[in-house]
Design a protein around this motif. Structure first.
Motif, PDB file in Angstrom:
ATOM      1  N   TRP A  67      -9.056  20.054 -36.887  1.00 58.71           N
ATOM      2  CA  TRP A  67      -7.826  19.504 -36.309  1.00 58.71           C
ATOM      3  C   TRP A  67      -7.188  18.512 -37.285  1.00 58.71           C
ATOM      4  CZ3 TRP A  67      -7.916  17.110 -30.685  1.00 58.71           C
ATOM      5  CH2 TRP A  67      -6.610  16.786 -30.285  1.00 58.71           C
ATOM      6  N   MET A  68      -8.008  17.607 -37.822  1.00 65.31           N
ATOM      7  CA  MET A  68      -7.501  16.609 -38.755  1.00 65.31           C
ATOM      8  C   MET A  68      -7.002  17.240 -40.051  1.00 65.31           C
ATOM      9  SD  MET A  68      -9.971  13.282 -38.301  1.00 65.31           S
ATOM     10  CE  MET A  68      -8.760  12.242 -39.135  1.00 65.31           C
ATOM     11  N   MET A  69      -7.702  18.268 -40.539  1.00 67.94           N
ATOM     12  CA  MET A  69      -7.267  18.929 -41.768  1.00 67.94           C
ATOM     13  C   MET A  69      -5.971  19.703 -41.554  1.00 67.94           C
ATOM     14  SD  MET A  69      -9.153  18.111 -44.303  1.00 67.94           S
ATOM     15  CE  MET A  69      -8.566  19.343 -45.474  1.00 67.94           C
ATOM     16  N   GLY A  70      -5.799  20.269 -40.354  1.00 73.26           N
ATOM     17  CA  GLY A  70      -4.535  20.925 -40.032  1.00 73.26           C
ATOM     18  C   GLY A  70      -3.392  19.923 -39.995  1.00 73.26           C
ATOM     19  N   LEU A  71      -3.676  18.747 -39.432  1.00 72.96           N
ATOM     20  CA  LEU A  71      -2.680  17.674 -39.417  1.00 72.96           C
ATOM     21  C   LEU A  71      -2.384  17.184 -40.828  1.00 72.96           C
ATOM     22  CD1 LEU A  71      -3.846  15.587 -36.328  1.00 72.96           C
ATOM     23  CD2 LEU A  71      -1.776  16.977 -36.507  1.00 72.96           C
ATOM     24  N   LEU A  72      -3.408  17.176 -41.683  1.00 69.24           N
ATOM     25  CA  LEU A  72      -3.200  16.793 -43.079  1.00 69.24           C
ATOM     26  C   LEU A  72      -2.177  17.719 -43.726  1.00 69.24           C
ATOM     27  CD1 LEU A  72      -5.910  15.879 -45.690  1.00 69.24           C
ATOM     28  CD2 LEU A  72      -4.183  17.574 -46.242  1.00 69.24           C
ATOM     29  N   SER A  73      -2.346  19.031 -43.528  1.00 73.60           N
ATOM     30  CA  SER A  73      -1.394  19.997 -44.078  1.00 73.60           C
ATOM     31  C   SER A  73       0.011  19.756 -43.542  1.00 73.60           C
ATOM     32  CB  SER A  73      -1.855  21.421 -43.737  1.00 73.60           C
ATOM     33  OG  SER A  73      -0.913  22.374 -44.182  1.00 73.60           O
ATOM     34  N   TRP A  74       0.105  19.503 -42.239  1.00 72.65           N
ATOM     35  CA  TRP A  74       1.404  19.260 -41.595  1.00 72.65           C
ATOM     36  C   TRP A  74       2.054  17.984 -42.143  1.00 72.65           C
ATOM     37  CZ3 TRP A  74       4.104  22.158 -37.990  1.00 72.65           C
ATOM     38  CH2 TRP A  74       5.171  21.529 -37.349  1.00 72.65           C
ATOM     39  N   LEU A  75       1.269  16.917 -42.267  1.00 71.72           N
ATOM     40  CA  LEU A  75       1.804  15.639 -42.732  1.00 71.72           C
ATOM     41  C   LEU A  75       2.159  15.663 -44.213  1.00 71.72           C
ATOM     42  CD1 LEU A  75      -0.561  13.185 -40.832  1.00 71.72           C
ATOM     43  CD2 LEU A  75       1.819  13.707 -40.304  1.00 71.72           C
ATOM     44  N   VAL A  76       1.380  16.387 -45.011  1.00 73.01           N
ATOM     45  CA  VAL A  76       1.711  16.520 -46.437  1.00 73.01           C
ATOM     46  C   VAL A  76       3.046  17.239 -46.598  1.00 73.01           C
ATOM     47  CG1 VAL A  76       1.052  17.744 -48.558  1.00 73.01           C
ATOM     48  CG2 VAL A  76      -0.627  16.353 -47.348  1.00 73.01           C
ATOM     49  N   THR A  77       3.284  18.243 -45.770  1.00 77.10           N
ATOM     50  CA  THR A  77       4.568  18.954 -45.806  1.00 77.10           C
ATOM     51  C   THR A  77       5.704  18.033 -45.378  1.00 77.10           C
ATOM     52  OG1 THR A  77       3.498  21.079 -45.328  1.00 77.10           O
ATOM     53  CG2 THR A  77       5.856  20.940 -44.889  1.00 77.10           C
ATOM     54  N   SER A  78       5.421  17.136 -44.452  1.00 76.49           N
ATOM     55  CA  SER A  78       6.470  16.234 -43.954  1.00 76.49           C
ATOM     56  C   SER A  78       6.843  15.159 -44.955  1.00 76.49           C
ATOM     57  CB  SER A  78       6.025  15.573 -42.641  1.00 76.49           C
ATOM     58  OG  SER A  78       5.049  14.572 -42.888  1.00 76.49           O
ATOM     59  N   SER A  79       5.933  14.842 -45.897  1.00 73.60           N
ATOM     60  CA  SER A  79       6.201  13.775 -46.863  1.00 73.60           C
ATOM     61  C   SER A  79       6.991  14.310 -48.057  1.00 73.60           C
ATOM     62  CB  SER A  79       4.897  13.141 -47.337  1.00 73.60           C
ATOM     63  OG  SER A  79       4.094  14.093 -47.995  1.00 73.60           O
ATOM     64  N   LYS A  80       7.685  13.385 -48.742  1.00 75.79           N
ATOM     65  CA  LYS A  80       8.584  13.811 -49.814  1.00 75.79           C
ATOM     66  C   LYS A  80       8.215  13.267 -51.183  1.00 75.79           C
ATOM     67  CE  LYS A  80      12.564  14.471 -46.792  1.00 75.79           C
ATOM     68  NZ  LYS A  80      13.998  14.238 -46.575  1.00 75.79           N
TER      69      LYS A  80
END
Length: 281
Positions: free
Chosen positions: A190-203
């Motif tokens: 779950w946390m690693m999936g969120l990591l992928s999502w948050l990395v995509t959200s950052s610029k």
């Protein structure tokens, strides 16, 4: 055209309408989702050899996290209690993940939700998802086995850690019941999936490094089971000590993989996608 096809067409149109935000603004949910789906679709177009090579590279690169956590554990072993050592290594645990994510190698736990999204968006089949998951896991495991063999030889030669450290860390990871490992691995996925999502959200790169560090250090501090670096830890201990049998290694590794897959695919990919779809409808 069926009602389901019309609904899917409407979802695709809404994703296309997700505009790129200004540099100073946070990305919208739709924008992140669109980028994740596009990135996931690209991986499906790669050749089998490319997927295997990239995932093998990720397995190798996580070995630097293993090298550092063993070194820190060994260095402080005479001055700190063992319970404290397992918390301190959280500070160096993120190194390999930073190398993998920023280097864009294919890591199973980080890509689990990413690869699931094109299936939910009906651009790929479930069979193709299972196939590419299999390739990524195979590459990650082979890379982990290879770097484990290198570290088993190199660590004692450089006097940065010894065989006792390797066995202690590996048996600690495996010393839980399978239900506990499963739930722990679900949280890690779950946390690693969120990591992928948050990395995509950052610029920017600095933000991404901070995100990777915070999430993976939290996983390490809490002792959550990550199937790929855990593979290196448990496999190394299996090779050196009688404490772990081959059967125990296989059970622990299989349970961690299943848990990580559930965590990333359900708690991130499915929930994030359904949140967008429900908003569209």
């Amino acid at each position: 055209m069926s009602e389901e096809e019309v609904k899917q067409q409407h979802i695709d149109q809404e994703l296309e309408k997700s505009e790129i935000s200004e540099e100073s603004q946070a990305k919208s949910h739709g924008e992140i989702l669109k980028e994740q789906i596009c990135e996931g679709k690209k991986i499906y177009t790669l050749s089998t050899s490319s997927v295997l090579m990239s995932s093998l590279t990720a397995g190798l690169e996580l070995g630097f996290s293993y090298m550092m956590l063993c070194s820190v554990f060994y260095f402080f072993s005479d001055s700190l209690p063992e319970a404290s050592l397992f918390k301190i290594i959280a500070l160096v645990y993120p190194l390999g993940f930073i190398l993998v994510v920023l280097g864009q190698s294919i890591l199973f736990t980080e890509q689990t939700s990413l690869l699931t999204l094109p299936v939910l968006n009906q651009k790929q089949s479930l069979l193709s998802l299972l196939r590419i998951w299999g390739l990524v896991v195979l590459g990650n495991l082979i890379g982990g086995w290879m770097i484990a063999l290198v570290m088993l030889w190199l660590g004692p030669k450089l006097h940065i850690f010894d065989t006792e450290t390797i066995v202690t860390i590996g048996t600690h990871v495996a010393d839980y019941s399978l239900p506990v490992i499963l739930v722990s691995a679900i949280l890690a996925g779950w946390m690693m999936g969120l990591l992928s999502w948050l990395v995509t959200s950052s610029k920017d790169t600095v933000s991404r490094i901070i995100i990777i560090f915070l999430i993976t250090a939290t996983m390490a501090f809490a002792g959550l089971h990550h199937s790929i670096i855990g593979n290196i830890e448990v496999f190394s201990a299996y090779l050196l000590g009688p404490e772990l049998t081959l059967g125990r290694y296989i059970w622990v590794q299989s349970t961690a993989l299943i848990g990580n897959a559930i965590g990333g695919a359900f708690f991130v990919a499915l929930l994030k996608y359904r949140a967008f779809v429900n908003n569209v409808n």
